[in-house]
Write an enzyme that holds these catalytic residues in place. Sequence first.
Site, PDB file in Angstrom:
ATOM      1  N   GLY A 120      -4.534   1.984  -1.851  1.00  0.00           N
ATOM      2  CA  GLY A 120      -4.345   0.967  -2.898  1.00  0.00           C
ATOM      3  C   GLY A 120      -4.184  -0.435  -2.318  1.00  0.00           C
ATOM      4  O   GLY A 120      -3.921  -0.613  -1.130  1.00  0.00           O
ATOM      5  N   ARG A 158       1.012  -6.774  -5.463  1.00  0.00           N
ATOM      6  CA  ARG A 158       2.296  -7.414  -5.764  1.00  0.00           C
ATOM      7  C   ARG A 158       3.100  -7.798  -4.515  1.00  0.00           C
ATOM      8  O   ARG A 158       4.071  -8.518  -4.603  1.00  0.00           O
ATOM      9  CB  ARG A 158       3.127  -6.493  -6.682  1.00  0.00           C
ATOM     10  CG  ARG A 158       2.630  -6.515  -8.113  1.00  0.00           C
ATOM     11  CD  ARG A 158       3.252  -5.419  -8.932  1.00  0.00           C
ATOM     12  NE  ARG A 158       2.661  -4.118  -8.631  1.00  0.00           N
ATOM     13  CZ  ARG A 158       3.123  -2.971  -9.092  1.00  0.00           C
ATOM     14  NH1 ARG A 158       4.183  -2.952  -9.853  1.00  0.00           N
ATOM     15  NH2 ARG A 158       2.519  -1.838  -8.773  1.00  0.00           N
ATOM     16  N   GLY A 213      -8.812   5.729  -8.430  1.00  0.00           N
ATOM     17  CA  GLY A 213      -7.687   6.508  -8.946  1.00  0.00           C
ATOM     18  C   GLY A 213      -7.143   7.497  -7.921  1.00  0.00           C
ATOM     19  O   GLY A 213      -7.779   7.798  -6.913  1.00  0.00           O
ATOM     20  N   GLY A 260       4.460   7.763 -14.722  1.00  0.00           N
ATOM     21  CA  GLY A 260       3.922   8.877 -15.488  1.00  0.00           C
ATOM     22  C   GLY A 260       5.076   9.768 -15.921  1.00  0.00           C
ATOM     23  O   GLY A 260       6.012   9.983 -15.156  1.00  0.00           O
ATOM     24  N   ASN A 268       6.488  -1.692  -4.187  1.00  0.00           N
ATOM     25  CA  ASN A 268       5.356  -2.454  -4.722  1.00  0.00           C
ATOM     26  C   ASN A 268       5.481  -3.942  -4.469  1.00  0.00           C
ATOM     27  O   ASN A 268       4.499  -4.658  -4.516  1.00  0.00           O
ATOM     28  CB  ASN A 268       5.232  -2.218  -6.232  1.00  0.00           C
ATOM     29  CG  ASN A 268       4.911  -0.765  -6.533  1.00  0.00           C
ATOM     30  OD1 ASN A 268       3.957  -0.229  -5.988  1.00  0.00           O
ATOM     31  ND2 ASN A 268       5.722  -0.131  -7.348  1.00  0.00           N
ATOM     32  N   TYR A 310       9.414 -22.126  38.840  1.00  0.00           N
ATOM     33  CA  TYR A 310       8.006 -22.234  38.451  1.00  0.00           C
ATOM     34  C   TYR A 310       7.410 -23.503  39.034  1.00  0.00           C
ATOM     35  O   TYR A 310       7.934 -24.603  38.839  1.00  0.00           O
ATOM     36  CB  TYR A 310       7.951 -22.267  36.919  1.00  0.00           C
ATOM     37  CG  TYR A 310       6.564 -22.245  36.316  1.00  0.00           C
ATOM     38  CD1 TYR A 310       5.596 -21.382  36.794  1.00  0.00           C
ATOM     39  CD2 TYR A 310       6.252 -23.075  35.243  1.00  0.00           C
ATOM     40  CE1 TYR A 310       4.324 -21.356  36.230  1.00  0.00           C
ATOM     41  CE2 TYR A 310       4.986 -23.053  34.664  1.00  0.00           C
ATOM     42  CZ  TYR A 310       4.020 -22.196  35.164  1.00  0.00           C
ATOM     43  OH  TYR A 310       2.778 -22.165  34.610  1.00  0.00           O
TER      44      TYR A 310
HETATM   45  C1  UD1 Z   1       1.077   7.092  -9.978  1.00  0.00           C
HETATM   46  C2  UD1 Z   1       1.019   8.310 -10.898  1.00  0.00           C
HETATM   47  C3  UD1 Z   1       2.215   8.257 -11.856  1.00  0.00           C
HETATM   48  C4  UD1 Z   1       3.504   8.206 -11.049  1.00  0.00           C
HETATM   49  C5  UD1 Z   1       3.489   7.022 -10.097  1.00  0.00           C
HETATM   50  C6  UD1 Z   1       4.680   7.102  -9.155  1.00  0.00           C
HETATM   51  C7  UD1 Z   1      -1.337   8.818 -11.254  1.00  0.00           C
HETATM   52  C8  UD1 Z   1      -2.486   8.684 -12.158  1.00  0.00           C
HETATM   53  N1  UD1 Z   1      -0.196   8.281 -11.661  1.00  0.00           N
HETATM   54  O1  UD1 Z   1       0.895   5.958 -10.792  1.00  0.00           O
HETATM   55  O2  UD1 Z   1       2.202   9.404 -12.666  1.00  0.00           O
HETATM   56  O3  UD1 Z   1       4.599   8.112 -11.914  1.00  0.00           O
HETATM   57  O4  UD1 Z   1       2.302   7.052  -9.259  1.00  0.00           O
HETATM   58  O5  UD1 Z   1       4.767   5.941  -8.411  1.00  0.00           O
HETATM   59  O6  UD1 Z   1      -1.466   9.420 -10.217  1.00  0.00           O
HETATM   60  N2  UD1 Z   1      -3.993   5.174  -4.402  1.00  0.00           N
HETATM   61  C9  UD1 Z   1      -5.120   5.367  -3.634  1.00  0.00           C
HETATM   62  N3  UD1 Z   1      -6.337   5.250  -4.219  1.00  0.00           N
HETATM   63  C10 UD1 Z   1      -6.497   4.950  -5.523  1.00  0.00           C
HETATM   64  C11 UD1 Z   1      -5.349   4.748  -6.300  1.00  0.00           C
HETATM   65  C12 UD1 Z   1      -4.119   4.870  -5.718  1.00  0.00           C
HETATM   66  O7  UD1 Z   1      -5.012   5.665  -2.447  1.00  0.00           O
HETATM   67  O8  UD1 Z   1      -7.650   4.879  -5.951  1.00  0.00           O
HETATM   68  C13 UD1 Z   1      -2.678   5.319  -3.788  1.00  0.00           C
HETATM   69  C14 UD1 Z   1      -1.890   4.020  -3.767  1.00  0.00           C
HETATM   70  O9  UD1 Z   1      -2.113   3.312  -2.571  1.00  0.00           O
HETATM   71  C15 UD1 Z   1      -0.461   4.528  -3.863  1.00  0.00           C
HETATM   72  C16 UD1 Z   1      -0.564   5.830  -4.634  1.00  0.00           C
HETATM   73  O10 UD1 Z   1      -1.916   6.228  -4.540  1.00  0.00           O
HETATM   74  O11 UD1 Z   1       0.105   4.821  -2.586  1.00  0.00           O
HETATM   75  C17 UD1 Z   1      -0.159   5.684  -6.103  1.00  0.00           C
HETATM   76  O12 UD1 Z   1      -1.044   4.773  -6.702  1.00  0.00           O
HETATM   77  P1  UD1 Z   1      -0.625   3.731  -7.828  1.00  0.00           P
HETATM   78  O13 UD1 Z   1      -1.771   2.901  -8.202  1.00  0.00           O
HETATM   79  O14 UD1 Z   1       0.622   3.057  -7.410  1.00  0.00           O
HETATM   80  O15 UD1 Z   1      -0.318   4.738  -9.024  1.00  0.00           O
HETATM   81  P2  UD1 Z   1       0.613   4.454 -10.246  1.00  0.00           P
HETATM   82  O16 UD1 Z   1      -0.180   3.785 -11.295  1.00  0.00           O
HETATM   83  O17 UD1 Z   1       1.870   3.849  -9.834  1.00  0.00           O
HETATM   84 MG    MG Z   2       2.582   2.798  -8.028  1.00  0.00          MG
END
Ligand code: UD1
Ligand code: MG
Length: 456
Positions: free
Chosen positions: A12, A16, A78, A139, A227, A386
């Site tokens: 990700g 922020r 995702g 979630g 974050n 030096y």
């Molecule tokens: C996710 C969960 C949510 C949970 C929350 C906890 C999903 C859909 N939702 O939401 O239920 O309550 O985490 O913090 O899973 N990442 C990737 N690739 C991507 C997207 C994300 O590697 O394409 C990684 C991010 O770097 C991060 C983690 O996955 O370390 C979570 O991603 P983030 O976008 O923060 O998910 P949330 O929307 O917070």
């Molecule tokens: Mg998150």
Amino acid sequence: MEKTVAVVLAAGEGKRMKSNYSKVVHKVCGKPIIERVTESVKKANIEKCILVVGHKKEQVMELLGESVGYAIQEEQLGTGHAVMQAVPLLGDAKNVVILCGDAPLITEETIKEVISINEKEGRAATIITANFDNPTGYGRVIRDAKGAVKAIVEEKDATADEKKVTEINSSMYCFDKEALCSALGKLTNNNAQHEYYLTDVIKIMIDENKKVDTYIVKDKSEIMGINNRVQLYEASEILKKKINTMHMLNGVTIISPDNTYIEEGVQIGKDTIIYPGTILEKNTIIGENCVIGQNNRITNTIVGNNTEIISSVLIDSKVGNNTHIGPFAWLRPNSNVGDNIRIGDFVEIKNSNIGNGTKVSHLTYVGDSDIGENVNFGCGTVTVNYDGINKHRTVVGNNVFIGCNTNLVAPVKLGDRVYTAAGTTVTDDVPDDALVIGRCRQEIKNGWTKGKIKGC
Ligand code: UD1
Ligand code: MG
């Protein structure tokens, strides 16, 4: 425990954080966030750890090198899509633990526990969850009337009733690998964010009558995600408190734990007192019965017993027993200061050995030097190490008395029991028992100022 592989999601963007650096390379109590996660994985005896990387992946890969495997997620579509990228690397593992690269406080105990429960109960998935007073943004774990897990619903897709649920998904799980891979194959991005949600895997499994349940984590801070910089601070505070409490319970007095920053690798002997404003970093070892006064920064330095250090900076050095350092001393790397020594105010020592009983009390620079025992440095001594191109060593014997404002122009050697007159610039070696004077002889011109000083 059967064979387990860990997949850490770290692709990700971390917008922020407002940073030029990847979110997961930022440090919590001296250690990068991501390294804390991979260390917990290793401590849980999981040999294989795959990082899903994307944004600023070079920084993450440079940091962790070959200690982990990498799956590259070119586009962040995702959390489900992220895990799909790691599937070809899962090998013959039975269990897959999913962790978040931005949640550094997860412990090996929780990881082991969730694997053990998932295996023992024959589940397809165990979701690590917690009850949050304010679940906004997370979630939610949705259960049926009997309390069985039905699904995880994202905040953006949740109904008003679902939003009231306080049990949240940490985004950390243990999956049965076969069940995970099969469900990933059925994911769609038909949701508010048009992403492939890993959370939908849970619903798919339940619809196929597979066993899914939660593991409610004992200490909520373990699943805390970072974050922004405020959360970075909050996570650091949690760790700082744990570390300081451990030292206090081991017999160290910390006058103000809120104002004392000690990294994990540090060891401190009993009856040592730490005053506010002190920073102890890396593999620093402090002996017993020391006084670490206010505002010190001590990095990767070994300190003996009964030593006092006040308002000073010590880096990559060694200090013996019954020694006094500071206030306002700077020990640069490779300073080896012995026992019963006094290093006073505005003294800088670098790459030097200082023998037992020596006093360097004020305003002095000792660089690239080997100083014997019981040497007394007058105020304002400089080792002139030096020449603009090379550094040279100064060697001083035992029981030497160095007068104030002496320059020791290296390379130079003073024997034992040498005495330098104040203001001397020593350019040649001095034999044992000699006095060296190298300064202009004083001249007095009587009456010379008459009429030259206004009003006199
Ligand atoms: C996710 C969960 C949510 C949970 C929350 C906890 C999903 C859909 N939702 O939401 O239920 O309550 O985490 O913090 O899973 N990442 C990737 N690739 C991507 C997207 C994300 O590697 O394409 C990684 C991010 O770097 C991060 C983690 O996955 O370390 C979570 O991603 P983030 O976008 O923060 O998910 P949330 O929307 O917070
Ligand atoms: Mg998150």
